[in-house]
Design a protein around this motif. Structure first.
Motif, PDB file in Angstrom:
ATOM      1  N   MET A   9     -36.427  11.855  -0.776  1.00  0.00           N
ATOM      2  CA  MET A   9     -36.044  11.207  -2.017  1.00  0.00           C
ATOM      3  C   MET A   9     -34.611  11.536  -2.423  1.00  0.00           C
ATOM      4  O   MET A   9     -33.924  10.688  -2.965  1.00  0.00           O
ATOM      5  N   MET A  10     -34.202  12.771  -2.201  1.00  0.00           N
ATOM      6  CA  MET A  10     -32.878  13.178  -2.652  1.00  0.00           C
ATOM      7  C   MET A  10     -31.767  12.495  -1.853  1.00  0.00           C
ATOM      8  O   MET A  10     -30.624  12.456  -2.301  1.00  0.00           O
ATOM      9  N   SER A  11     -32.107  11.942  -0.715  1.00  0.00           N
ATOM     10  CA  SER A  11     -31.080  11.273   0.074  1.00  0.00           C
ATOM     11  C   SER A  11     -30.709   9.896  -0.497  1.00  0.00           C
ATOM     12  O   SER A  11     -29.626   9.377  -0.203  1.00  0.00           O
ATOM     13  N   LEU A  12     -31.584   9.309  -1.321  1.00  0.00           N
ATOM     14  CA  LEU A  12     -31.310   7.978  -1.878  1.00  0.00           C
ATOM     15  C   LEU A  12     -30.023   7.915  -2.702  1.00  0.00           C
ATOM     16  O   LEU A  12     -29.225   6.990  -2.504  1.00  0.00           O
ATOM     17  N   PRO A  13     -29.780   8.870  -3.619  1.00  0.00           N
ATOM     18  CA  PRO A  13     -28.521   8.784  -4.370  1.00  0.00           C
ATOM     19  C   PRO A  13     -27.291   8.915  -3.481  1.00  0.00           C
ATOM     20  O   PRO A  13     -26.289   8.233  -3.696  1.00  0.00           O
ATOM     21  N   LEU A  56     -34.622  11.793 -10.792  1.00  0.00           N
ATOM     22  CA  LEU A  56     -35.011  12.926  -9.961  1.00  0.00           C
ATOM     23  C   LEU A  56     -34.797  14.247 -10.688  1.00  0.00           C
ATOM     24  O   LEU A  56     -35.606  15.170 -10.581  1.00  0.00           O
ATOM     25  N   PHE A  57     -33.707  14.356 -11.449  1.00  0.00           N
ATOM     26  CA  PHE A  57     -33.456  15.578 -12.211  1.00  0.00           C
ATOM     27  C   PHE A  57     -34.500  15.774 -13.295  1.00  0.00           C
ATOM     28  O   PHE A  57     -34.960  16.896 -13.527  1.00  0.00           O
ATOM     29  N   ARG A  58     -34.885  14.701 -13.939  1.00  0.00           N
ATOM     30  CA  ARG A  58     -35.901  14.798 -14.992  1.00  0.00           C
ATOM     31  C   ARG A  58     -37.214  15.316 -14.418  1.00  0.00           C
ATOM     32  O   ARG A  58     -37.884  16.167 -15.021  1.00  0.00           O
ATOM     33  N   GLY A  59     -37.586  14.822 -13.266  1.00  0.00           N
ATOM     34  CA  GLY A  59     -38.803  15.306 -12.627  1.00  0.00           C
ATOM     35  C   GLY A  59     -38.682  16.755 -12.185  1.00  0.00           C
ATOM     36  O   GLY A  59     -39.647  17.527 -12.257  1.00  0.00           O
ATOM     37  N   HIS A  60     -37.523  17.152 -11.750  1.00  0.00           N
ATOM     38  CA  HIS A  60     -37.300  18.521 -11.297  1.00  0.00           C
ATOM     39  C   HIS A  60     -37.239  19.490 -12.476  1.00  0.00           C
ATOM     40  O   HIS A  60     -37.813  20.581 -12.425  1.00  0.00           O
TER      41      HIS A  60
END
Length: 51
Positions: A1-5, A38-42
């Motif tokens: 997922m982190m590769s998408l941005p 992604l940050f909000r979820g983390h």
């Protein structure tokens, strides 16, 4: 997922180099939204620590 941005930012860089400014801005904005989601979820995730 982190590769998408990062892929979106890379696509924005390619669009800038080709000359498609609007597509580059769209890719950049989409990447920023994905990063925020992604940050909000983390940040809301609880730590599972066993002491």
């Amino acid at each position: 997922m982190m590769s998408l941005p990062f892929l979106g930012l890379f696509a924005a860089l390619i669009f800038v180099s080709v000359g498609h400014r609007r597509l580059a801005i769209l890719c950049w904005l989409t990447s920023m939204v994905i990063l925020l989601v992604l940050f909000r979820g983390h940040a809301a995730d609880t730590l599972r620590m066993i002491l």
